[in-house]
Design an enzyme around this catalytic site. Structure first.
Site, PDB file in Angstrom:
ATOM      1  CE1 TYR A 135      49.431  80.869 187.142  1.00 16.29           C
ATOM      2  CE2 TYR A 135      48.282  82.637 187.974  1.00 16.29           C
ATOM      3  CZ  TYR A 135      49.115  81.508 188.007  1.00 16.29           C
ATOM      4  OH  TYR A 135      49.422  81.405 189.360  1.00 16.29           O
ATOM      5  CE  LYS A 186      58.334  67.831 183.839  1.00 15.74           C
ATOM      6  NZ  LYS A 186      59.166  66.868 184.693  1.00 15.74           N
ATOM      7  CG  ASP A 218      61.138  67.416 187.686  1.00 13.05           C
ATOM      8  OD1 ASP A 218      61.792  68.103 187.052  1.00 13.05           O
ATOM      9  OD2 ASP A 218      60.969  66.376 187.380  1.00 13.05           O
ATOM     10  CG  ASP A 242      51.534  81.069 191.763  1.00  9.46           C
ATOM     11  OD1 ASP A 242      51.836  81.838 192.448  1.00  9.46           O
ATOM     12  OD2 ASP A 242      51.052  79.865 191.744  1.00  9.46           O
ATOM     13  CG  ASP A 246      53.765  80.733 197.167  1.00 13.47           C
ATOM     14  OD1 ASP A 246      53.697  82.191 196.920  1.00 13.47           O
ATOM     15  OD2 ASP A 246      52.712  80.412 197.955  1.00 13.47           O
TER      16      ASP A 246
HETATM   17  C1  IPM Z   1      50.716  85.547 193.361  1.00 13.37           C
HETATM   18  C2  IPM Z   1      49.290  84.774 193.792  1.00 13.37           C
HETATM   19  C3  IPM Z   1      48.274  84.966 192.499  1.00 13.37           C
HETATM   20  C4  IPM Z   1      48.925  84.102 191.212  1.00 13.37           C
HETATM   21  C5  IPM Z   1      46.832  84.752 192.469  1.00 13.37           C
HETATM   22  C6  IPM Z   1      46.326  85.304 193.896  1.00 13.37           C
HETATM   23  C7  IPM Z   1      46.108  84.810 191.400  1.00 13.37           C
HETATM   24  O1  IPM Z   1      49.330  83.384 194.141  1.00 13.37           O
HETATM   25  O2  IPM Z   1      50.906  86.514 192.945  1.00 13.37           O
HETATM   26  O3  IPM Z   1      51.746  84.595 193.462  1.00 13.37           O
HETATM   27  O4  IPM Z   1      48.537  83.023 191.179  1.00 13.37           O
HETATM   28  O5  IPM Z   1      49.675  84.853 190.585  1.00 13.37           O
HETATM   29 MG    MG Z   2      51.303  83.048 194.074  1.00 12.53          MG
END
Ligand code: IPM
Ligand code: MG
Length: 352
Positions: A135, A186, A218, A242, A246
């Site tokens: 990042y 990884k 993975d 990240d 999710d």
């Molecule tokens: C998160 C989001 C952010 C990230 C984006 C909006 C920059 O996806 O907080 O997980 O990638 O960290």
């Molecule tokens: Mg995110």
């Protein structure tokens, strides 16, 4: 005590309104001040993180953050896009430790896309490193190479001190929970994460009471779907965290339910729902405010030293779910549908 409220874009302002009402109810003595960030920052000051917003965030004891982003800004140069407001806040404030709990509420086990018997009782804490990795790694960019072809490049990079401090957060968290830590990397392909594994293993010697395991990312993505209950605390880098957070959020039934904390070395933090700005439903009063409300609870617990108030908020949210009240994202047959404001009002009522 003072809290900076940064509603941001899309559904951000709607859900923050409800979170602020709840905060005001449990701790009327805490002052709040709002400032624009993301697309709203760009509109107000030509910058997704206006100087005044950053100054406010620095001066306050904690930050409540809504969400940023709208397709409208996708064509702006990268530095002006809404996401940069969030990334710069993390970096400027040194918020390296991102705690993302993924807990299945018994009332919502049926809302997951996985079978209830697979997810019921799942309670994972993802500890994601937030200020390093690909990042932020240099060099990065796009260029035309010697062959005259366009080329994009980013750099995955971690120093051992960066790895050690986030691993420590993972071990300490595991100590307060189920005493199991799974480090995700990884290491079979990437040198950066080979170092990650080495450093985490070394630090593990200080935590003989925590059972440490390592998993390739993975496999971890697959295991989260196969048997999520095997995990207690997971610690990983910025990019993998990240993605995995999710994925884990969806196991719980709705990304609209999950709060998160981003902490610096002294426990000061920014608190935000893990969902995004959802421009498609913005302004319609449909968004689920519970993740924002639970984020206010996390803020009370981790940065403002008021676990009792945080417990009250958590209990009120559970009570509202138990009553069968549901926003669209967690709705199921037979549920009572509520909009953003009605859901917030129900939590306020449950707090009595
Ligand atoms: C998160 C989001 C952010 C990230 C984006 C909006 C920059 O996806 O907080 O997980 O990638 O960290
Ligand atoms: Mg995110």
């Amino acid at each position: 005590m003072k809290v900076a409220v940064l509603p941001g874009d899309g559904i951000g302002p709607e859900i923050m309104r409800e979170a602020q009402r709840v905060l005001q109810r449990v701790r009327p003595d805490i002052a709040t001040e709002s400032a624009p960030v993301g697309g709203a920052g760009y509109e107000a000051a030509g910058d997704p993180l206006p100087a005044a917003t950053l100054a406010l965030a620095r001066e306050c004891d904690a930050i409540l953050f809504g969400a940023v982003g709208h397709p409208r800004y996708d064509t702006l140069e990268r530095a002006l896009r809404p996401e940069q407001g969030l990334l710069r806040l993390r970096k400027e404030l040194g918020l390296f430790a991102n705690l993302r709990p993924a807990t299945v509420y018994a009332e919502l086990a049926g809302a997951s896309t996985l079978r209830p018997e697979v997810v019921a009782g799942m309670d994972i804490l993802i500890v994601r490193e937030l200020t390093g990795d690909i990042y932020f790694g240099q060099p990065r960019g796009q260029r035309v190479n010697e062959q005259g072809e366009r080329e994009g490049f980013n750099t995955m990079r971690y120093t051992e001190s960066e790895i050690r401090r986030i691993a420590r957060v993972g071990f300490e968290a595991a100590r307060k929970r189920g005493h199991r830590l799974c480090s995700v990397d990884k290491a079979n392909v990437l040198e950066t994460t080979e170092l990650w594994r080495t450093v985490v293993t070394e630090l593990g010697r200080d935590y003989p009471d925590v059972e440490l395991s390592h998993m390739y990312v993975d496999n971890a993505a697959m295991q989260l779907l196969r048997n999520p209950r095997q995990f207690d605390v997971m610690v990983t880098g910025n990019l993998f965290g990240d993605i995995l957070s999710d994925e884990a959020s969806m196991l719980t039934g709705s990304i609209g339910m999950l709060p998160s904390a981003s902490l610096d070395a002294n426990g000061k933090g920014m608190y935000e729902p893990i969902h995004g700005s959802a421009p498609d439903i913005a302004g319609k009063g449909l968004a689920n405010p519970l993740a924002a409300i639970l984020s206010a609870g996390m803020m009370l617990r981790y940065s403002l030293g008021d676990a009792a108030a945080a417990d009250r908020i958590d209990a009120a949210v559970k009570a509202v779910l138990a009553r069968g009240l549901r926003t669209a994202d967690i709705s199921e047959p037979g549920a009572t549908r509520a909009g953003t404001e009605a859901m917030g009002a129900a939590v306020l009522e449950a707090l009595q």
